[in-house]
Design an enzyme around this catalytic site. Structure first.
Site, PDB file in Angstrom:
ATOM      1  CE1 TYR A  73      37.561  91.124  11.483  1.00 53.60           C
ATOM      2  CE2 TYR A  73      38.137  89.029  12.490  1.00 53.60           C
ATOM      3  CZ  TYR A  73      38.670  90.756  11.835  1.00 53.60           C
ATOM      4  OH  TYR A  73      40.344  90.401  11.889  1.00 53.60           O
TER       5      TYR A  73
ATOM      6  CG  ASP B 115      34.162  83.126   8.433  1.00 52.42           C
ATOM      7  OD1 ASP B 115      34.834  82.038   8.866  1.00 52.42           O
ATOM      8  OD2 ASP B 115      34.240  84.584   9.002  1.00 52.42           O
TER       9      ASP B 115
ATOM     10  CE  LYS C  92      39.877  83.490  15.343  1.00 56.04           C
ATOM     11  NZ  LYS C  92      38.345  84.754  14.644  1.00 56.04           N
TER      12      LYS C  92
END
Ligand SMILES: *Cc1c(COP(=O)(O)O)cnc(C)c1O
Length: 418
Positions: free
Chosen positions: A138, A231, A259
């Site tokens: 994702y 990522d 995050k």
């Protein structure tokens, strides 16, 4: 107020009653009242030991006193300026110091924006169009990467509204399978701009790379003028000070962060070698912009958080992860059902399957009904984990031994009764 009533009302005004789909678990989500350290409290006053931690950012736990203090000070002198601040340089320097591949940084507002911009940069730099993405990874909710990012059909967009013209440039391959990557590169190397990879997959449960797999990706991309994008929106500042590239000692060309970087506030970043990064506007022509880029509140929270992270911090955090994973492995051995315990450092998940999980296909053999039962049993006893089999659980620095012991006991009882 109670959560059930609030959810009924929310559904009138917010699609599905929530602002991000995974939050709408059955029969209804609890509504948050407040949070502190390892605990989240609902509007009914129940407390939960939190292993969702807002899906990853809160490595220092909720409402860390230092973050609260620094953000409060910043709030009082302004929350957005539209001109640069010294703190942006400070945080960029810290990212460059900690993250091996980072020589320059562009701050954006989310992980989604970071991967979108990183892919654009890679395409511009290589003058190629296609990207390789792994099944089950994702990279946010934008069109380039919404292909088999959890539950879609192969090669097809995961969502209506994403044109196939967009996703036809996104080539899917299984994770941990060098042959699959080689095959595509042999066929299409003059068209492939980038490989984007979560070095540890964290959006299909938790799947670490096989030995030497990341080195393989590093070598094959270098040999074929393909940009390697890690990522690290989850793994950045989670696995080690310098993220997965530091943990595994494999250095990509570009990294996307998010995050933890924002210390609990919205933020993302892309970072990499100067030679690449200087192509971003205004020093180069690759367009990237944002009203809230480098927002002083997020920057302050990120700066305060990153300053707390050092080797001792990760030793402590890893210890907590090991205690929890080892205890769950023991519980599972006692139960004589060979569920798979996954994870490393402060990441963990149980797969309700007996198959070893190395990629998306393996993960999908997990029994999601059993997972839902497990989730509910934990919730009833005051443990909150992400409600999906295909998310990952996180531990914060604020989770103490008492939290861990209680969690182990409750997980033990849940496994027995499933
Ligand atoms: C969460 C996540 C994103 C998206 O970040 P947002 O801030 O939610 O847009 C991208 N990549 C990975 C690996 C993620 O876990």
């Amino acid at each position: 107020m109670n959560s059930k009533k609030l959810f009924e009302e929310a559904k009138e005004f917010l699609p599905g009653g929530v602002n991000s789909p995974v939050r709408a678990f059955k029969p209804y989500p609890f509504f948050a009242q407040k949070a502190s350290g390892s605990k989240l409290y609902d509007v009914e006053g129940n407390s939960y030991i939190d292993y969702c931690l807002a899906y990853g950012p809160l490595v220092l736990g909720h409402a860390h006193p230092l973050v609260v203090e620094e953000v409060t000070k910043q709030l009082q002198i302004g929350s957005a300026y539209g001109v640069p601040t010294e703190k942006e340089i400070e945080l960029a320097k810290l990212v460059v110091k900690k993250v091996p591949c980072a020589e320059m940084v562009r701050f954006v507002n989310s992980g989604t924006e970071a991967t979108m911009s990183a892919i654009r940069l890679a395409r511009a730099y290589t003058k190629k169009t296609k990207i390789i993405k792994f099944e089950g990874s994702y990279h946010g909710a934008h069109d380039y990467v919404l292909v088999k990012s959890g539950s879609g059909a192969a090669g097809k967009p995961d969502s209506p509204g994403v044109p196939e013209e967009t996703t036809k440039n996104t080539i899917l391959v299984p994770f941990n399978d060098p042959e699959a990557v080689l095959e595509i590169i042999n066929k299409e190397k003059e068209n492939i701009a980038a490989i984007i990879v979560e070095p540890v997959m964290g959006n299909i449960g938790c799947i670490p790379p096989k030995d030497d797999y990341l080195e393989f990706l590093r070598n094959i991309t270098r040999e074929n003028d393909i940009i390697l994008i890690f990522d690290e929106v989850i793994t950045g500042f989670r696995l080690a000070e310098g993220g997965a590239q530091d943990y595994y000692n494999v250095i990509p060309d570009l990294v996307t962060l998010g995050k933890i970087l924002g210390g609990g506030f919205p933020m993302g970043a892309l970072a990499g070698k100067k030679e690449l990064m200087e192509n971003i506007a205004p020093s180069g022509e690759v367009y990237q912009a944002g009203t809230f880029n480098g927002n002083p509140i997020s920057i302050t929270a990120g700066l305060t958080t990153l300053n707390e992270l050092n080797n001792t911090f990760y030793t402590e955090l890893d210890k907590k992860g090991n205690i929890l994973r080892n205890a769950i492995i023991d519980l599972i051995n006692d139960s004589k059902i060979n569920y798979k315990v996954a994870g490393l450092s402060s990441m963990f998940q149980i797969y309700f399957t007996e198959k070893e999980v190395l990629d998306y296909k393996d993960a999908k053999t997990a029994d999601t009904e059993k997972f839902s039962q497990y989730f509910q049993l934990l919730l009833e006893k005051g443990i909150f984990i992400p409600p999906s089999q295909f998310e990952c659980c996180f531990i914060s620095y604020m989770h103490n031994n008492h939290d861990l012991e209680k969690t182990i006991e409750i997980i033990g009882n849940a496994i027995k009764s499933i």
